[in-house]
Design a protein around this motif. Structure first.
Motif, PDB file in Angstrom:
ATOM      1  N   GLY A  97       0.814  -1.213   0.000  1.00  0.00           N
ATOM      2  CA  GLY A  97       0.000   0.000   0.000  1.00  0.00           C
ATOM      3  C   GLY A  97       0.847   1.264   0.000  1.00  0.00           C
ATOM      4  N   GLN A  98       2.145   1.136   0.297  1.00  0.00           N
ATOM      5  CA  GLN A  98       3.002   2.322   0.346  1.00  0.00           C
ATOM      6  C   GLN A  98       3.401   2.794  -1.057  1.00  0.00           C
ATOM      7  OE1 GLN A  98       6.126   1.181   3.337  1.00  0.00           O
ATOM      8  NE2 GLN A  98       5.277   2.915   4.483  1.00  0.00           N
ATOM      9  N   GLY A 136       4.293   6.173   3.444  1.00  0.00           N
ATOM     10  CA  GLY A 136       2.835   6.093   3.415  1.00  0.00           C
ATOM     11  C   GLY A 136       2.259   5.288   4.557  1.00  0.00           C
ATOM     12  N   ASP A 137       1.086   5.702   5.033  1.00  0.00           N
ATOM     13  CA  ASP A 137       0.431   5.011   6.144  1.00  0.00           C
ATOM     14  C   ASP A 137      -0.811   4.239   5.714  1.00  0.00           C
ATOM     15  OD1 ASP A 137      -1.185   7.176   5.594  1.00  0.00           O
ATOM     16  OD2 ASP A 137      -1.437   7.781   7.685  1.00  0.00           O
ATOM     17  N   GLY A 161      -9.105   5.180  -5.613  1.00  0.00           N
ATOM     18  CA  GLY A 161      -9.522   5.558  -6.960  1.00  0.00           C
ATOM     19  C   GLY A 161      -9.823   7.037  -7.012  1.00  0.00           C
ATOM     20  N   PRO A 162     -10.497   7.489  -8.053  1.00  0.00           N
ATOM     21  CA  PRO A 162     -10.898   8.894  -8.120  1.00  0.00           C
ATOM     22  C   PRO A 162     -11.738   9.271  -6.900  1.00  0.00           C
ATOM     23  CG  PRO A 162     -11.267   7.808 -10.227  1.00  0.00           C
ATOM     24  CD  PRO A 162     -10.927   6.729  -9.245  1.00  0.00           C
ATOM     25  N   ASP A 165     -13.258  -0.089   9.924  1.00  0.00           N
ATOM     26  CA  ASP A 165     -12.869  -1.107   8.940  1.00  0.00           C
ATOM     27  C   ASP A 165     -12.719  -0.528   7.535  1.00  0.00           C
ATOM     28  OD1 ASP A 165     -12.806  -3.183  10.787  1.00  0.00           O
ATOM     29  OD2 ASP A 165     -14.939  -3.650  10.517  1.00  0.00           O
ATOM     30  N   LEU A 166     -12.939   0.772   7.378  1.00  0.00           N
ATOM     31  CA  LEU A 166     -12.840   1.413   6.062  1.00  0.00           C
ATOM     32  C   LEU A 166     -11.506   2.135   5.946  1.00  0.00           C
ATOM     33  CD1 LEU A 166     -16.448   2.916   5.711  1.00  0.00           C
ATOM     34  CD2 LEU A 166     -15.635   0.612   5.144  1.00  0.00           C
ATOM     35  N   HIS A 167     -10.664   1.671   5.034  1.00  0.00           N
ATOM     36  CA  HIS A 167      -9.324   2.233   4.851  1.00  0.00           C
ATOM     37  C   HIS A 167      -9.197   2.701   3.406  1.00  0.00           C
ATOM     38  CE1 HIS A 167      -8.464   0.072   8.605  1.00  0.00           C
ATOM     39  NE2 HIS A 167      -9.042  -0.976   8.023  1.00  0.00           N
ATOM     40  N   TYR A 168      -8.696   3.913   3.213  1.00  0.00           N
ATOM     41  CA  TYR A 168      -8.629   4.435   1.853  1.00  0.00           C
ATOM     42  C   TYR A 168      -7.450   5.378   1.688  1.00  0.00           C
ATOM     43  CZ  TYR A 168     -11.468   7.882   4.389  1.00  0.00           C
ATOM     44  OH  TYR A 168     -11.958   8.753   5.338  1.00  0.00           O
ATOM     45  N   GLU A 169      -7.070   5.576   0.433  1.00  0.00           N
ATOM     46  CA  GLU A 169      -5.918   6.398   0.083  1.00  0.00           C
ATOM     47  C   GLU A 169      -6.302   7.365  -1.025  1.00  0.00           C
ATOM     48  OE1 GLU A 169      -2.922   7.065   1.122  1.00  0.00           O
ATOM     49  OE2 GLU A 169      -1.347   6.465  -0.262  1.00  0.00           O
TER      50      GLU A 169
END
Length: 405
Positions: free
Chosen positions: A188-189, A258-259, A371-372, A392-396
């Protein structure tokens, strides 16, 4: 420690920041670059033009003011920003420059309403907040440099391979030019790529998610070519990488940062959702997850325009053929006739609540999505409506953070 009087003044200015925050940060960046044009070598010019950086900074300043009596509450945000600062090369000496121009922008936008008392309070508060950033980032710099295979600043990497994944996405396999080892990373980093593009006055730095599992002798990034739209210019860096950078060329990379990282200790079902090039960190998480725990149920959901824009499809489907616990679902917003004839997708149109309810067997799971911004807002809304816990919701976000509320 901040004085009680300063805390009271900062708290009293929260409504003002909510109303004028973006105007202040817009003026701040104008003044900052006019006074210190050398900083244009660090900041993303495209995010400036789109207003995303101004909005993100306004939100961060607002959050600091809102939690001035409990600054520990903003540590997660500080760490997220700190990762980006470390990967860009933001150093302690930059903070006084930022503070000076931020205070000047507040005075410029608010005029007589920005009294000496208010400016003095914000100067004191900024010093404390800056110290928090500097302290956390110092630890990040030390960790990046001292870890096995780590380094300081930007390190030369050679393009070992260049692979076209779709009409818009190209993958670059990068190995260290010095032949040494490379730092590991968490799925994910991202890494930062620093480029001097011929004809450009300033250096450009962009962050790209690592799109392969850790433990390889290379880093892999998969870059979408930004062709430009009416409200957004073509991407200078992405087009340069696609059109000019070839096998054997050298790129300067930061150590991974990145986290937004996969929690591999969670044994519950893992749901990975992506839109467009947002699949890059998801692929890293997917590969790492099935390698570490073949028994964990993984649901991989990807939305893209059609088969021409669908990157890494064959790789992911091959992985699914080898792991019975992995299921994949494709959503095409504008499928071609060839896509329809081949049965290449499961859902036509945009992802929606009804379809997610059919695809997901449970909401007691770990959800990661990217995503966008419009895509992430929709996914966040649907999962929340389905009863998924916010924890439980993780986003970047690719670029400055935004609000999904």
């Amino acid at each position: 420690m901040l004085s009680e009087k300063t805390r009271q003044v900062i708290t009293a200015t929260v409504p003002v920041l909510e109303k004028h925050g973006t105007d202040i940060t817009k003026r701040f960046y104008e003044m900052l670059f006019a006074n210190h044009p050398e900083l244009l070598n660090i900041f993303n010019h495209a995010n400036q033009k789109q207003g995303r950086q101004q909005t993100a900074l306004a939100n961060a300043v607002y959050a600091a003011a809102l939690h001035i009596n409990n600054l520990e509450a903003i540590i997660p945000v500080v760490k997220q920003i700190g990762h980006k600062h470390r990967s860009l090369g933001i150093k302690p000496e930059h903070y006084p420059i930022v503070g000076q121009n931020l205070l000047a922008a507040i005075k410029d936008v608010l005029g007589d309403a920005a009294t000496e008392e208010i400016i003095g309070a914000w100067a004191e508060a900024y010093g404390v907040i800056a110290d928090v950033f500097i302290s956390i980032e110092a630890e990040m710099y030390d960790q990046a440099e001292q870890q096995q295979g780590g380094w300081e600043g930007f390190r030369p990497f050679r393009v070992e391979r260049k692979v076209q994944e779709s009409d818009r996405i190209t993958t670059f396999y990068l190995v260290p030019q010095d032949g040494g080892t490379i730092a590991s990373f968490a799925p994910g980093q991202y890494i930062s790529v620093k480029l001097d593009i011929p004809g450009e006055t300033n250096t450009h730095i962009r962050q790209y998610s690592l799109s392969d599992a850790p433990g390889k002798p290379y880093y892999r990034i998969s870059v979408k070519r930004e062709d430009g739209q009416r409200d957004r210019p073509a991407g200078k860096v992405s087009n340069y990488l696609h059109q000019k950078v070839e096998q054997g060329d050298t790129l300067l990379l930061s150590a991974p940062a990145g986290d937004f990282v996969l929690n591999q200790e969670d044994a519950r079902p893992l749901v990975l959702l992506s839109g467009g090039v947002g699949l890059t960190p998801m692929v890293s998480m997917l590969q790492a997850s099935v390698a570490a725990n073949a028994q964990r149920q993984v649901i991989f959901i990807h939305s893209t325009q059609n088969g021409d824009t669908h990157a890494m499809k064959a790789q992911i489907e091959e992985l699914a053929s080898k792991h019975s616990q992995l299921s994949v679902h494709w959503c095409y917003t504008q499928p071609t006739e060839q896509d329809r004839a081949a049965g290449a997708f499961e859902k036509e149109g945009y992802i929606d609540l009804a379809w997610l309810k059919q695809v997901l067997p449970t909401t007691d799971a770990a959800f990661y999505f990217c995503g966008p911004v419009s895509y992430m807002k929709a996914v966040h809304s649907y999962l929340t409506e389905m009863g998924a816990a916010s924890a439980d919701l993780h986003y970047e976000f690719f670029g400055p953070a935004a609000d999904l509320g």
